[in-house]
Design an enzyme around this catalytic site. Sequence first.
Site, PDB file in Angstrom:
ATOM      1  CG  ASN A 127      -1.817   1.150   1.331  1.00  0.00           C
ATOM      2  OD1 ASN A 127      -1.398   2.269   1.071  1.00  0.00           O
ATOM      3  ND2 ASN A 127      -3.056   0.924   1.707  1.00  0.00           N
TER       4      ASN A 127
ATOM      5  CG  HIS B 147       1.104   6.340   4.651  1.00  0.00           C
ATOM      6  ND1 HIS B 147       0.202   7.319   4.999  1.00  0.00           N
ATOM      7  CD2 HIS B 147       0.597   5.169   5.117  1.00  0.00           C
ATOM      8  CE1 HIS B 147      -0.803   6.769   5.674  1.00  0.00           C
ATOM      9  NE2 HIS B 147      -0.584   5.471   5.738  1.00  0.00           N
TER      10      HIS B 147
ATOM     11  CG  HIS C 295      -8.108   4.097   1.556  1.00  0.00           C
ATOM     12  ND1 HIS C 295      -8.211   3.974   2.913  1.00  0.00           N
ATOM     13  CD2 HIS C 295      -9.353   4.450   1.127  1.00  0.00           C
ATOM     14  CE1 HIS C 295      -9.454   4.225   3.306  1.00  0.00           C
ATOM     15  NE2 HIS C 295     -10.160   4.529   2.234  1.00  0.00           N
TER      16      HIS C 295
ATOM     17  NE  ARG D  45      -8.946   8.405   4.931  1.00  0.00           N
ATOM     18  CZ  ARG D  45      -9.159   7.523   5.924  1.00  0.00           C
ATOM     19  NH1 ARG D  45      -8.406   6.445   6.021  1.00  0.00           N
ATOM     20  NH2 ARG D  45     -10.092   7.721   6.807  1.00  0.00           N
TER      21      ARG D  45
ATOM     22  NE  ARG E 277      -7.126  11.347   5.941  1.00  0.00           N
ATOM     23  CZ  ARG E 277      -7.525  10.751   7.080  1.00  0.00           C
ATOM     24  NH1 ARG E 277      -6.694   9.983   7.748  1.00  0.00           N
ATOM     25  NH2 ARG E 277      -8.736  10.934   7.544  1.00  0.00           N
TER      26      ARG E 277
ATOM     27  CD  GLU F 228      -6.947  -0.272   1.354  1.00  0.00           C
ATOM     28  OE1 GLU F 228      -7.020   0.793   2.006  1.00  0.00           O
ATOM     29  OE2 GLU F 228      -6.138  -1.161   1.615  1.00  0.00           O
TER      30      GLU F 228
ATOM     31  CB  THR G  99      -9.034   1.622   7.747  1.00  0.00           C
ATOM     32  OG1 THR G  99      -8.612   2.294   6.573  1.00  0.00           O
ATOM     33  CG2 THR G  99     -10.436   1.089   7.562  1.00  0.00           C
TER      34      THR G  99
ATOM     35  CD  GLU H 271      -6.963  -6.250   3.318  1.00  0.00           C
ATOM     36  OE1 GLU H 271      -7.196  -6.015   2.120  1.00  0.00           O
ATOM     37  OE2 GLU H 271      -6.181  -5.572   4.007  1.00  0.00           O
TER      38      GLU H 271
ATOM     39  CG  HIS I 185      -4.906  -1.856   9.596  1.00  0.00           C
ATOM     40  ND1 HIS I 185      -4.459  -1.264  10.751  1.00  0.00           N
ATOM     41  CD2 HIS I 185      -5.412  -0.848   8.845  1.00  0.00           C
ATOM     42  CE1 HIS I 185      -4.700   0.024  10.724  1.00  0.00           C
ATOM     43  NE2 HIS I 185      -5.272   0.307   9.566  1.00  0.00           N
TER      44      HIS I 185
HETATM   45  N1  PXP Z   1      -5.708  -3.151   4.398  1.00  0.00           N
HETATM   46  C1  PXP Z   1      -6.655  -2.179   4.448  1.00  0.00           C
HETATM   47  C2  PXP Z   1      -8.034  -2.516   4.005  1.00  0.00           C
HETATM   48  C3  PXP Z   1      -6.333  -0.871   4.854  1.00  0.00           C
HETATM   49  O1  PXP Z   1      -7.291   0.076   4.894  1.00  0.00           O
HETATM   50  C4  PXP Z   1      -5.003  -0.577   5.188  1.00  0.00           C
HETATM   51  C5  PXP Z   1      -4.628   0.815   5.586  1.00  0.00           C
HETATM   52  O2  PXP Z   1      -4.877   1.683   4.537  1.00  0.00           O
HETATM   53  C6  PXP Z   1      -4.055  -1.618   5.107  1.00  0.00           C
HETATM   54  C7  PXP Z   1      -4.439  -2.890   4.741  1.00  0.00           C
HETATM   55  C8  PXP Z   1      -2.612  -1.377   5.395  1.00  0.00           C
HETATM   56  O3  PXP Z   1      -2.434  -1.050   6.736  1.00  0.00           O
HETATM   57  P1  PXP Z   1      -1.038  -0.486   7.197  1.00  0.00           P
HETATM   58  O4  PXP Z   1      -0.828   0.806   6.509  1.00  0.00           O
HETATM   59  O5  PXP Z   1      -1.195  -0.367   8.680  1.00  0.00           O
HETATM   60  O6  PXP Z   1      -0.002  -1.528   6.805  1.00  0.00           O
END
Ligand code: PXP
Length: 248
Positions: free
Chosen positions: A6, A9, A42, A44, A48, A69, A100, A150, A198
Site C-alpha cells: 500500500n 503514504h 486507498h 479516501r 488526504r 480501497e 482505517t 480481507e 493492517h
Molecule cells: N488493508 C486495508 C483494508 C487498509 O485500509 C489498510 C490501511 O490503509 C491496510 C491494509 C494497510 O495497513 P497499514 O498501513 O497499517 O499496513
Amino acid sequence: MKLGINIDHIATLRQARGTDYPEPMVGARLALEGGADFITVHLREDRRHIQEHDVEALLAELPVKLNLELAITTEMVDYACRVKPAECCLVPEKREELTTEGGLDVVGQQAAVIEAVERLTAAGITVSLFIDPSHDQVAAAGRTGATVVELHTGQYALLAEQDGIDAEQSAPTVKERERLFAAAIQATGLGLKVNAGHGLHRQNLQPLLSMPGLDELNIGHAVISRAVFVGLPSAVAELRQLIDNTAN
Ligand code: PXP
C-alpha cells in the site's frame, strides 16, 4: 502467498508540502522491484493522500493488479465503476480517523454492502470486504456476493506491539491470532478467498503466515516508514524474504 504494498503514504508525504514529489507511481515501480506482487491504494473521501490522478496513472501504467480501497458511498462506487481497477476492497471510513479503524460492519449495513458489491461486480471488478475477524461479520460477508474478505489484523498488531518486539506473544495476542485463524477457516469454508492486513511489519508478521488459506497480505505504513531508512526495494524485499522463507 502474494504481497500487496500500500503506497498511500508516499502520497501523504507529497500532500504534506503540496509538491509533485514523491510520486506514488515511482514508488509502485520500486515496490515491484523489491518483490511486491501488486499495489494497493486507498482513495479516501477527503483525498488526504492518494488523488484520482494517481489511481488513473497507476491503472494506465502498472503491469500488475491495482487493489483500490474505498468507502461505500455512491461517489466512490461510481468512480470505481468508471475506472475499473481489477479489485476493490470496501472499507469503513471516518473522516477524523488517522487510519482505517475497525472493519466494515457488514452485519449492520448489509443492504448497502450488497448494493455496492453488485454494482462493482457488474463492472467486472473483484470485490473484497475488509472485516474484523468475527464469526458474525464473516457469515454476513458470505451473504453479500463478495468473493474475498480481507481480515483486519490491526487488533493483533496492537497487542503484539504491547508485548514488545522479540518477546514471546502474550495470551491476548495469541487469542487474537487464533480468532484470525478461526475467521480464515470459516471464510474459506464459505468459499471466500482470504486476505489480511493492517498494522503488519517484519516483527509481527511471521506468526500470521500460517493462517489457513491466507492468499494475500496488504502492508503499507510500516514498509513505507522502513523505506525511509533502507530504500523501498530493500524494505519490500525484507518482507518478501520473510514470507518466502516461512513458506519453504
Ligand atoms: N488493508 C486495508 C483494508 C487498509 O485500509 C489498510 C490501511 O490503509 C491496510 C491494509 C494497510 O495497513 P497499514 O498501513 O497499517 O499496513
